[in-house]
Design a protein around this motif. Structure first.
Motif, PDB file in Angstrom:
ATOM      1  N   ASP A  18      34.020   4.937   2.287  1.00  0.00           N
ATOM      2  CA  ASP A  18      34.696   5.004   0.998  1.00  0.00           C
ATOM      3  C   ASP A  18      35.498   6.298   0.946  1.00  0.00           C
ATOM      4  OD1 ASP A  18      34.227   2.743  -0.775  1.00  0.00           O
ATOM      5  OD2 ASP A  18      32.103   3.241  -0.601  1.00  0.00           O
TER       6      ASP A  18
ATOM      7  N   ASP B  59      31.967  -6.805  -8.222  1.00  0.00           N
ATOM      8  CA  ASP B  59      31.655  -5.686  -9.101  1.00  0.00           C
ATOM      9  C   ASP B  59      32.057  -4.343  -8.497  1.00  0.00           C
ATOM     10  OD1 ASP B  59      29.792  -5.753  -7.055  1.00  0.00           O
ATOM     11  OD2 ASP B  59      28.058  -5.359  -8.343  1.00  0.00           O
ATOM     12  N   TYR B  60      33.059  -4.379  -7.581  1.00  0.00           N
ATOM     13  CA  TYR B  60      33.569  -3.132  -7.010  1.00  0.00           C
ATOM     14  C   TYR B  60      34.489  -2.436  -8.019  1.00  0.00           C
ATOM     15  CZ  TYR B  60      31.851  -4.398  -2.351  1.00  0.00           C
ATOM     16  OH  TYR B  60      31.044  -4.704  -1.284  1.00  0.00           O
ATOM     17  N   PRO B  61      34.682  -1.138  -7.901  1.00  0.00           N
ATOM     18  CA  PRO B  61      35.573  -0.416  -8.821  1.00  0.00           C
ATOM     19  C   PRO B  61      37.047  -0.629  -8.481  1.00  0.00           C
ATOM     20  CG  PRO B  61      34.653   1.109  -7.217  1.00  0.00           C
ATOM     21  CD  PRO B  61      33.971  -0.218  -6.985  1.00  0.00           C
ATOM     22  N   THR B  62      37.471  -1.893  -8.556  1.00  0.00           N
ATOM     23  CA  THR B  62      38.858  -2.282  -8.288  1.00  0.00           C
ATOM     24  C   THR B  62      39.366  -3.113  -9.464  1.00  0.00           C
ATOM     25  OG1 THR B  62      38.191  -4.309  -7.134  1.00  0.00           O
ATOM     26  CG2 THR B  62      38.445  -2.312  -5.788  1.00  0.00           C
TER      27      THR B  62
ATOM     28  N   GLY C  63      37.612  -6.454  -9.264  1.00  0.00           N
ATOM     29  CA  GLY C  63      36.206  -6.387  -8.868  1.00  0.00           C
ATOM     30  C   GLY C  63      35.926  -6.721  -7.418  1.00  0.00           C
TER      31      GLY C  63
ATOM     32  N   ALA D   2      34.852  -0.103  -0.916  1.00  0.00           N
ATOM     33  CA  ALA D   2      35.595  -0.784  -1.972  1.00  0.00           C
ATOM     34  C   ALA D   2      37.077  -0.910  -1.636  1.00  0.00           C
ATOM     35  CB  ALA D   2      35.420  -0.043  -3.302  1.00  0.00           C
TER      36      ALA D   2
END
Length: 329
Positions: A120, A211-214, A217, A286
């Motif tokens: 990351d 549920d990724y910080p994108t 998601g 992510a």
């Protein structure tokens, strides 16, 4: 030049082999066919079947000018479950190769590394100077080889280049019009799996986490056309510096989420691609998006096919042709 391509029966290795042959070089392919396919090896290349660990000392002789090293296991998720398999094949095999390179006096080596070594990242696009935080044994094994190459260059004068690339897609068109594309078995990559769903070969596509910080998601990745990637290998081979280990990131500098990729597949194929959200895969960062400014500046590299719809369309053409050929056997 006389060149050895390890893993030349795989997706990227076979395309690079074809480009080397088209450029007039003599190529020997070494592959154990554990994940590669003999049918993918272009006509004109000499094929030696075997593991790098076992036969490299017999294959690599002083008359070779360089090695292009692709032989590796590449499934990041599997590497979390079977780390020893990846350390042995990817790292130990590469160390055996370096022993043989040194013994034969071969002075140039291009290594197929991965942008997954960054984990990351702190920011994107990712430069080569970014901190490396390999999130899985696959990435860690590749980073270890990068370190080994740096040591070999310093101690023994090897001219080495590591190419860290992101997601590869598309199909390569040879001078005779034949298509070369992706044929992993089992398939683990998003675009070919989505194409299998579009063709009715699979019922649905599983998205690993939403549920990724994108923005939507799902994971975001940089995609590079396989022909553009192969071109970079030839450029690296022609611009090598003795006693130096150089690292280049390769990508388009644009990120696409998994959901965006699926939508492009729907648009290109005109077919529905049902999806289902599953749990995250261990070791999946992510966002991975490359900065390729260094490769453009120092190698003179420029992607000729940067558009994702073009990559998907080329992959779809290959998939349709490969399916037809398979049915007629």
């Amino acid at each position: 030049m006389k060149l050895l391509v390890t893993g030349g029966a795989g997706y990227i290795g076979s395309v690079v082999t074809a480009m080397l042959l088209d450029a007039g070089h003599s190529v020997v392919v070494l592959d154990d066919l554990s994940t590669g396919h003999e049918v993918a090896i272009p006509p004109g290349a000499q094929f030696v079947r075997g593991r790098v660990h076992d036969v490299i000392g017999d294959v690599l002789t002083p008359d070779f000018d360089a090695v292009l090293h692709f032989a590796a296991f590449i499934a990041a998720g599997e590497s979390v479950q079977k780390p020893a398999k990846y350390w042995d094949n990817n790292l130990v095999g590469s160390l055996r190769l370096l022993d043989a390179v040194r013994s034969a006096g071969v002075r140039r080596l291009v290594f197929s590394s991965t942008a997954n070594v960054y984990g990351d990242p702190d920011s994107v696009p990712i430069p080569e100077t970014a901190a490396t935080r390999p999130p899985n044994p696959y990435a860690a094994s590749k980073l270890a080889v990068d370190h080994a190459l740096a040591g070999e260059a310093t101690a023994h004068g090897l001219a080495a280049v590591s190419l860290r690339y992101f997601n590869v897609a598309g199909a390569h068109v040879r001078a005779d019009g034949s298509l070369m594309g992706e044929r992993h078995d089992p398939e683990t990559h998003l675009i070919p799996i989505a194409l299998q769903v579009a063709a009715g070969k699979r019922d649905k596509l599983e998205l690993y986490g939403d549920d990724y910080p994108t923005a939507d998601g799902t994971c975001v990745r940089d995609y590079i056309h396989v022909s553009d990637l192969a071109t970079a290998h030839l450029l690296a081979l022609s611009t090598m510096q003795p006693g130096s280990h150089r690292i280049f990131n390769l990508g388009n500098g644009n990120g696409f989420s998994n959901r965006q990729v699926v939508e492009v597949v729907r648009e290109v194929t005109g077919q529905p691609v049902p999806t289902e959200v599953g749990p995250r895969r261990e070791g999946d960062p992510a966002v991975l998006v490359a900065s390729s400014e260094k490769a453009m500046r120092e190698l003179g590299w420029q992607p000729a096919k940067p558009a994702l719809p073009q990559m998907v369309a080329d992959a779809w053409d290959f998939f349709a042709g490969a399916t037809v050929r398979h049915k007629t056997r």
